[in-house]
Design a protein around this motif. Structure first.
Motif, PDB file in Angstrom:
ATOM      1  N   GLU A 186      72.774  55.653 111.038  1.00 20.96           N
ATOM      2  CA  GLU A 186      72.021  56.874 111.388  1.00 20.96           C
ATOM      3  C   GLU A 186      71.134  57.321 110.220  1.00 20.96           C
ATOM      4  O   GLU A 186      70.006  57.773 110.415  1.00 20.96           O
ATOM      5  CB  GLU A 186      72.961  57.997 111.828  1.00 20.96           C
ATOM      6  N   LEU A 187      71.654  57.176 109.001  1.00 24.04           N
ATOM      7  CA  LEU A 187      70.865  57.529 107.809  1.00 24.04           C
ATOM      8  C   LEU A 187      69.594  56.683 107.773  1.00 24.04           C
ATOM      9  O   LEU A 187      68.484  57.195 107.582  1.00 24.04           O
ATOM     10  CB  LEU A 187      71.708  57.282 106.545  1.00 24.04           C
ATOM     11  N   TYR A 188      69.765  55.371 107.985  1.00 24.06           N
ATOM     12  CA  TYR A 188      68.587  54.504 107.908  1.00 24.06           C
ATOM     13  C   TYR A 188      67.620  54.779 109.058  1.00 24.06           C
ATOM     14  O   TYR A 188      66.402  54.801 108.865  1.00 24.06           O
ATOM     15  CB  TYR A 188      68.964  53.014 107.861  1.00 24.06           C
ATOM     16  N   ARG A 189      68.173  55.038 110.268  1.00 27.31           N
ATOM     17  CA  ARG A 189      67.286  55.346 111.401  1.00 27.31           C
ATOM     18  C   ARG A 189      66.374  56.526 111.051  1.00 27.31           C
ATOM     19  O   ARG A 189      65.195  56.529 111.375  1.00 27.31           O
ATOM     20  CB  ARG A 189      68.127  55.736 112.627  1.00 27.31           C
ATOM     21  N   SER A 190      66.937  57.520 110.346  1.00 28.85           N
ATOM     22  CA  SER A 190      66.137  58.722 110.092  1.00 28.85           C
ATOM     23  C   SER A 190      65.150  58.524 108.932  1.00 28.85           C
ATOM     24  O   SER A 190      64.268  59.357 108.746  1.00 28.85           O
ATOM     25  CB  SER A 190      67.038  59.939 109.875  1.00 28.85           C
ATOM     26  N   TYR A 191      65.287  57.461 108.165  1.00 28.13           N
ATOM     27  CA  TYR A 191      64.354  57.218 107.052  1.00 28.13           C
ATOM     28  C   TYR A 191      63.500  55.969 107.244  1.00 28.13           C
ATOM     29  O   TYR A 191      62.678  55.653 106.386  1.00 28.13           O
ATOM     30  CB  TYR A 191      65.121  57.086 105.729  1.00 28.13           C
ATOM     31  N   ARG A 192      63.705  55.255 108.342  1.00 24.62           N
ATOM     32  CA  ARG A 192      62.989  53.997 108.555  1.00 24.62           C
ATOM     33  C   ARG A 192      61.478  54.222 108.453  1.00 24.62           C
ATOM     34  O   ARG A 192      60.944  55.164 109.040  1.00 24.62           O
ATOM     35  CB  ARG A 192      63.357  53.450 109.934  1.00 24.62           C
ATOM     36  N   GLY A 193      60.815  53.380 107.643  1.00 26.42           N
ATOM     37  CA  GLY A 193      59.371  53.561 107.426  1.00 26.42           C
ATOM     38  C   GLY A 193      59.082  54.491 106.256  1.00 26.42           C
ATOM     39  O   GLY A 193      57.931  54.606 105.819  1.00 26.42           O
ATOM     40  N   ARG A 194      60.111  55.183 105.776  1.00 27.60           N
ATOM     41  CA  ARG A 194      59.932  56.098 104.634  1.00 27.60           C
ATOM     42  C   ARG A 194      60.910  55.716 103.517  1.00 27.60           C
ATOM     43  O   ARG A 194      61.503  56.565 102.867  1.00 27.60           O
ATOM     44  CB  ARG A 194      60.172  57.541 105.088  1.00 27.60           C
ATOM     45  N   GLU A 195      61.073  54.392 103.332  1.00 28.91           N
ATOM     46  CA  GLU A 195      62.072  53.918 102.366  1.00 28.91           C
ATOM     47  C   GLU A 195      61.748  54.387 100.947  1.00 28.91           C
ATOM     48  O   GLU A 195      62.643  54.738 100.177  1.00 28.91           O
ATOM     49  CB  GLU A 195      62.186  52.381 102.404  1.00 28.91           C
ATOM     50  N   ALA A 196      60.436  54.402 100.612  1.00 34.97           N
ATOM     51  CA  ALA A 196      60.057  54.804  99.249  1.00 34.97           C
ATOM     52  C   ALA A 196      60.448  56.260  98.994  1.00 34.97           C
ATOM     53  O   ALA A 196      60.892  56.616  97.897  1.00 34.97           O
ATOM     54  CB  ALA A 196      58.558  54.603  99.042  1.00 34.97           C
ATOM     55  N   GLU A 197      60.310  57.087 100.042  1.00 30.02           N
ATOM     56  CA  GLU A 197      60.678  58.496  99.922  1.00 30.02           C
ATOM     57  C   GLU A 197      62.193  58.633  99.690  1.00 30.02           C
ATOM     58  O   GLU A 197      62.643  59.407  98.849  1.00 30.02           O
ATOM     59  CB  GLU A 197      60.266  59.187 101.224  1.00 30.02           C
ATOM     60  N   LEU A 198      62.956  57.836 100.448  1.00 34.68           N
ATOM     61  CA  LEU A 198      64.417  57.863 100.297  1.00 34.68           C
ATOM     62  C   LEU A 198      64.810  57.461  98.873  1.00 34.68           C
ATOM     63  O   LEU A 198      65.635  58.120  98.237  1.00 34.68           O
ATOM     64  CB  LEU A 198      65.068  56.939 101.324  1.00 34.68           C
TER      65      LEU A 198
END
Ligand code: MLT
Length: 239
Positions: A186-198
Motif C-alpha cells: 500500500e505504501l508503494y501504491r501511494s508513491y508509485r511514480g514519485r519514488e524520488a520524492e519518497l
C-alpha cells in the motif's frame, strides 16, 4: 505465493526458517542499488563483508588490480578504500572485470543475516521488475529482508519491497502476505511514480542530501532500468 517482509536486518529469522525460501535483500539507499549497478557494469563479483577489516584481509590474497575495496561507514568512504557506497562511482570503466570487496553499515549485514535462505537475491528500485520476474518463475516462497537503518524501519526499503510485490501482482501471482507485506504494498501504491520524492522524505535520504549526495537519490529512484538480478553463490554476489 507466500511472501513475508521484515523491516530490519535484525529481524531476519534464522536459517531453519529461511530454508526453502528465496530471500530478497533490499537496501535501496544505497547498498543494493550499488551492488546491482556494479554487476550490471561488468564487475566480476561483489563479495559482502561485515567489517572493513574482513574486506582488507580478503584483499591480501588477491593480486593488485583484480579487486577494489568498496563501502562506507557513516555514509562516507572508508579510509584506504578505493570506492565509497555511491552507485555513481561504480561505472563500467571503474569496475569491469574486478571483484568488489564490499562492506556497508546495514546492507551487507542484511545479506549475511539472510545467507541461510535456499536462494538469495538483491533488489533495489533499479531492478525491482526483474527481481519480481525471477521470483515468479521460481514459484518458491519468499522472504523480503529490508536492511533498515541500524535496527530501525526505513521508509525506502519497505517501499522498495512494495515495488517488488506490486510487480508480482502485475505478473498475476496470487500473494499471501504478512501484515508488513501489506503495508509495503500500500505504501508503494501511494508513491508509485514519485519514488524520488519518497527517497527525499526518508530519514536516510535527508541525511544523504545533507552530505551533498542528492544525485545518488535521483539515481536510486529509477525503477526498472536494470535487468540484472544479483544472486549469492558461495558467498559472492554475481549475475
Ligand atoms: C548501508 O548499508 O547502511 C547504506 O547503504 C548506507 C549508505 O547509504 O551508504
Amino acid at each position: 505465493m507466500r511472501v513475508d517482509l521484515f523491516a530490519t536486518a535484525q529481524e531476519i529469522p534464522g536459517t531453519d526458517w529461511l530454508a526453502g525460501r528465496t530471500a530478497v535483500v533490499i537496501d535501496a539507499l544505497r547498498a543494493t542499488s550499488t551492488i546491482t549497478t556494479a554487476l550490471h557494469c561488468g564487475a566480476r563479483a561483489v563479495v559482502p563483508f561485515l567489517t572493513p577489516e574482513e574486506a582488507k584481509e580478503a584483499a591480501r590474497s588477491l593480486p593488485e588490480g583484480r579487486y577494489l575495496l568498496g563501502g562506507e561507514r557513516h555514509a562516507v568512504r572508508i579510509p584506504g578504500f578505493h570506492l565509497g557506497n555511491s552507485p555513481l562511482e561504480y561505472g563500467r570503466e571503474e569496475v569491469a572485470g574486478r571483484e568488489i570487496l564490499f562492506t556497508t553499515t546495514n546492507g551487507t549485514r542484511a545479506i549475511q543475516a539472510a545467507a541461510g535462505a535456499s536462494a538469495l537475491c538483491v533488489a533495489s528500485f533499479l531492478n525491482a521488475p526483474a527481481v519480481a520476474r525471477k521470483l515468479a518463475e521460481s514459484g518458491r516462497d519468499v522472504v523480503i529482508c529490508c536492511a533498515g537503518t541500524e535496527g530501525t524501519f526505513s521508509l525506502e526499503d519497505t517501499a522498495c519491497g512494495g515495488a517488488v510485490l506490486l510487480e508480482l501482482e502485475r505478473l498475476g501471482v496470487t500473494l499471501s502476505l504478512n501484515d508488513l507485506g501489506w503495508v509495503a504494498l500500500e505504501l508503494y501504491r501511494s508513491y508509485r511514480g514519485r519514488e524520488a520524492e519518497l527517497l527525499a522524505r526518508s530519514e536516510h535520504g535527508r541525511r544523504l542530501i545533507g552530505l551533498g549526495l542528492e544525485a545518488d537519490l535521483g539515481y536510486c529512484a529509477q525503477v526498472g532500468v536494470i535487468n540484472a538480478v544479483p544472486v549469492l553463490r558461495d558467498g559472492r554476489l554475481v549475475i
